[in-house]
Design a protein around this motif. Structure first.
Motif: not given
Length: 320
Positions: A80-96
């Motif tokens: 099983e693969v679980k994937f998440a991002t920080e922040p939850l809402t990603l914005e262009a030009g900003k580090e994620a």
């Protein structure tokens, strides 16, 4: 992609499993292609990067050229693969921050190092005009994380290429949404066989000869200031002469090829296309400590089944 099965080995099936992400972001979708091979023979060999390619000891993968490895497990495994991002809402030009957790039978999976990394993460935009190849690092809790800055808004495809210890390799495909201004979409290019990158001219010399239903050769020449770059000039990059990533424009299926060299060209590999269509290709190689990325576009046509065993010298390409 094509399945190669030796007659002396009984292969029951390749099982496709679908997993969903644990991320709460409803705009993100995730799929994991897991091909588990069951067999009745005492031993079976498969590619760690392309587990559907099987054979006998000493054989090499027809898609990436890697030596086939003995599959340790004979029973289907729950990966099983679980994937998440920080922040939850990603914005262009900003580090994620991209976080990947890989579980085997409900527990954190140990990963083998393949081509110097535990996970190779390939990222492209939906139009296949932007590409990145990065490597998440293992965290204290067993997950893997890496930072990325997305150049524009839209959908992006994230491929995590990994191999759980004692198991065949897998590729996890993740679709994520990035908010921000859309980029200008270039006119479709059906064929691009020459790429200019960092002062180098990189040529896919058999770009007019891509077909399905046969082993497909890749012949790549590199020049600078009118001089050919040789095998002796190229430095190993992540345990290979080069890394080649190929993604279909329509289905977004990915091939990760590790080529070698031959007497004609400094980068030479072999893969296989199941479907005709437009494909984008990125070739990464290292010279004088710097990694360079050349891009190509090829139109793969439907080949005849009768040329299955056709071979040609990629140093002298020709059309059919």
């Amino acid at each position: 992609m094509k399945r190669i099965v030796k007659q002396s080995i009984a292969v029951c099936a390749a099982v496709m499993s679908l997993f969903t992400t644990s991320c709460d972001n409803s705009q993100q979708e995730s799929t994991l292609t897991e091909q588990t091979i069951e067999h009745q023979a005492d031993s079976i060999y498969a590619c760690t990067m392309h587990p559907e390619v099987t054979g006998e000891t000493g054989d090499k993968c027809s898609k990436c050229g890697m030596k086939l490895q003995l599959i340790a497990s004979e029973t289907p495994e729950n990966i099983e693969v679980k994937f998440a991002t920080e922040p939850l809402t990603l914005e262009a030009g900003k580090e994620a921050k991209l976080n990947t957790s890989i579980l085997k039978d409900g527990k954190t999976a140990s990963l083998d190092i393949v081509h110097e990394k535990q996970i190779h993460m390939l990222i492209v935009d939906e139009d296949l005009t932007w590409f990145d190849h990065i490597h998440p690092k293992e965290q204290a809790n067993g997950s893997h994380a890496v930072s990325e800055i997305f150049p524009h808004g839209g959908n992006f495809y994230v491929y995590a290429d990994f191999k759980p210890r004692g198991s065949a390799g897998r590729v996890h495909k993740q679709v994520i949404k990035v908010i921000g201004s859309d980029h200008a979409i270039e006119d479709d290019i059906e064929n691009k066989w020459v790429s200019q990158v960092d002062g180098y001219t990189v040529t896919l010399i058999n770009g007019n000869d891509f077909q399905t239903n046969r082993p497909q050769h890749l012949g790549i020449r590199i020049e600078k200031n009118g001089n050919n770059i040789t095998t002796d000039d190229i430095e190993p990059y992540l345990g290979a002469i080069a890394h080649v990533v190929i993604i279909g424009k329509e289905d977004k299926e990915m091939l990760h090829v590790h080529p070698g060299s031959n007497e004609h060209v400094p980068i030479h590999g072999e893969t296989h296309f199941e479907k005709p269509g437009i494909y984008r290709m990125w070739v990464q190689f290292q010279l004088e400590g710097d990694v360079h990325t050349a891009d190509f576009t090829v139109d793969v046509i439907e080949g005849s089944e009768t040329i299955e065993n056709h071979r040609h010298d990629s140093g002298n390409p020709h059309s059919h």
